[in-house]
Design an enzyme around this catalytic site. Sequence first.
Site, PDB file in Angstrom:
ATOM      1  N   GLN A 120      14.285 -45.247  22.231  1.00  0.00           N
ATOM      2  CA  GLN A 120      15.511 -45.395  21.444  1.00  0.00           C
ATOM      3  C   GLN A 120      15.355 -44.701  20.090  1.00  0.00           C
ATOM      4  OE1 GLN A 120      16.309 -49.609  21.369  1.00  0.00           O
ATOM      5  NE2 GLN A 120      16.908 -49.645  23.521  1.00  0.00           N
ATOM      6  N   GLY A 128      20.898 -52.621  22.387  1.00  0.00           N
ATOM      7  CA  GLY A 128      20.023 -51.925  21.444  1.00  0.00           C
ATOM      8  C   GLY A 128      20.057 -50.419  21.650  1.00  0.00           C
ATOM      9  N   ASP A 155      10.198 -52.657  30.074  1.00  0.00           N
ATOM     10  CA  ASP A 155      11.259 -53.621  30.417  1.00  0.00           C
ATOM     11  C   ASP A 155      10.876 -54.520  31.592  1.00  0.00           C
ATOM     12  OD1 ASP A 155      12.857 -52.695  28.391  1.00  0.00           O
ATOM     13  OD2 ASP A 155      14.014 -51.343  29.662  1.00  0.00           O
ATOM     14  N   SER A 192      19.664 -46.682  31.088  1.00  0.00           N
ATOM     15  CA  SER A 192      19.341 -45.653  30.088  1.00  0.00           C
ATOM     16  C   SER A 192      20.102 -44.359  30.378  1.00  0.00           C
ATOM     17  CB  SER A 192      17.840 -45.342  30.119  1.00  0.00           C
ATOM     18  OG  SER A 192      17.101 -46.448  29.711  1.00  0.00           O
ATOM     19  N   ARG A 205      23.290 -42.418  28.225  1.00  0.00           N
ATOM     20  CA  ARG A 205      23.137 -41.028  27.778  1.00  0.00           C
ATOM     21  C   ARG A 205      24.191 -40.131  28.412  1.00  0.00           C
ATOM     22  NH1 ARG A 205      18.554 -43.782  27.229  1.00  0.00           N
ATOM     23  NH2 ARG A 205      16.913 -43.122  25.789  1.00  0.00           N
TER      24      ARG A 205
HETATM   25  C1  S3P Z   1      15.629 -47.740  26.302  1.00  0.00           C
HETATM   26  C2  S3P Z   1      14.410 -47.794  25.708  1.00  0.00           C
HETATM   27  C3  S3P Z   1      13.558 -49.001  25.668  1.00  0.00           C
HETATM   28  C4  S3P Z   1      14.019 -50.067  26.646  1.00  0.00           C
HETATM   29  C5  S3P Z   1      15.508 -50.219  26.672  1.00  0.00           C
HETATM   30  C6  S3P Z   1      16.195 -48.917  27.000  1.00  0.00           C
HETATM   31  C7  S3P Z   1      16.397 -46.482  26.275  1.00  0.00           C
HETATM   32  O1  S3P Z   1      13.603 -49.541  24.368  1.00  0.00           O
HETATM   33  O2  S3P Z   1      13.409 -51.300  26.340  1.00  0.00           O
HETATM   34  O3  S3P Z   1      15.886 -51.190  27.657  1.00  0.00           O
HETATM   35  O4  S3P Z   1      17.365 -46.348  27.047  1.00  0.00           O
HETATM   36  O5  S3P Z   1      16.032 -45.598  25.486  1.00  0.00           O
HETATM   37  P1  S3P Z   1      12.581 -49.003  23.223  1.00  0.00           P
HETATM   38  O6  S3P Z   1      12.809 -47.567  23.115  1.00  0.00           O
HETATM   39  O7  S3P Z   1      12.982 -49.709  21.968  1.00  0.00           O
HETATM   40  O8  S3P Z   1      11.220 -49.402  23.712  1.00  0.00           O
END
Ligand code: S3P
Length: 437
Positions: free
Chosen positions: A173, A97, A319, A25, A29
């Site tokens: 996210q 994602g 996660d 994460s 960023r």
């Molecule tokens: C993440 C947020 C999470 C997590 C993903 C990373 C992020 O997803 O499952 O591995 O870096 O913001 P969600 O925000 O959809 O729960």
Amino acid sequence: MSEVTFNVLPGGAFSGSVRVPGDKSISHRAVMFASLAEGQSEVRGFLTGEDCLCTMKAFRAMGVRIDQLAETHLRVHGVGLHGLREPAQALDLGNSGTSMRLMSGLLAAQAFPTTLLGDESLSRRPMRRIVDPLRQMGAQIETTARNTAPLRIQPVDGGLHAITYKSPVSSAQVKSGILLAGLYAKGRTEVFEPEPSRDHTERMLRAFGVKVEAEPGRAALQGGQTLRACDVEVPADISSATFFMLGAAIVPGSELLLTDVGINPTRTGVIEILRRMGADIELLNQRQFGGEPVADLRVRGRRLHGIDIGGELVALAIDEFPAVFVAAACASGETVVTGAEELRVKETDRIQAMCDGLQALGISALAQPDGARITGGRMQGGTVDSRGDHRIAMSFAIAGLRAEQPIRILDCANVNTSFPGFANLAASAGLRITVQG
Ligand code: S3P
């Protein structure tokens, strides 16, 4: 994609000291914010997993110069909030994602069009959760009829406007995508969520000089603020460290030290869950990497027992549930997970994939719409399909420490999305794993 299979022999125990790769994460960023900042930023400890490389490639395709000074050391030449250029092609975000949902927010505000694509898994994942609020801000985004990628984003005359948004899901996210769009919007953008999600965006934007209001479950910022270059030191990813915590926790007699692990309180649900199950986890040498707390974790193996898991712990360990399911299989009694329906829309349906895999190993695991009931027991060997999900693959690899026969795990290539070098590192700590393919 080439087929990769993990073969794990039963037995073994973790010992020694391990430093897992950088936080996924935070690495995403760091590249995004450094690209949008004025000036040069250096990123150390960057995760070179495929997901973060997709983000890096996308920003390079939009004209940002990013020098890779060493394997995990980047220098990003920021172009400022309005300095990105139209990419020559659609941006392929692979399995990520995070790249897609965060970038849809910031690209909705650009003066050029973009198309965001993903692999088969990402192309099945729900995008309405981010597209809906962005449309409320005035964004023009087209999805498929099933509200999935590809996302076709068009520039908007007059720009975006700020909103106050009450998100129906707890998702960092979604929250982050809206805040990034909010940086470009007129007025103050505010996001509420049902349970607090990870707050790396809020912390890192502050480090880049942006004024952000943040408290658990709420974040807000004023549009039009400038990001100023900032060096980022990325902690080891607690989500990757989890597989090693699990391995040490489920084998009595193990003792493992995990160094430099990020312990941001919005990410430490797994420590709380494992401790409630009886695990012995100590936090040593607590300190800060920039705005993020880190520690070394000492984990010793003990007998675990089943517990009930629900409520705010779900978002704080979102996660980590594949690993928690394996811990439950190794614990005495029943573990009941509720309120975790989000697991069904991750890289795969993690509730079903984990319950099917545990059953294939002789464990009673009953899938429920929003969680599972797992009864600990003797784990046999067998073949498990990870369904191309990195965290499912790594969780079952670790289960080999407690299995009575070999475990074969199929479709493991995507482990490289978040944890390049997993098998070698796990082998060096004591897992009897080989990689085929
Ligand atoms: C993440 C947020 C999470 C997590 C993903 C990373 C992020 O997803 O499952 O591995 O870096 O913001 P969600 O925000 O959809 O729960």
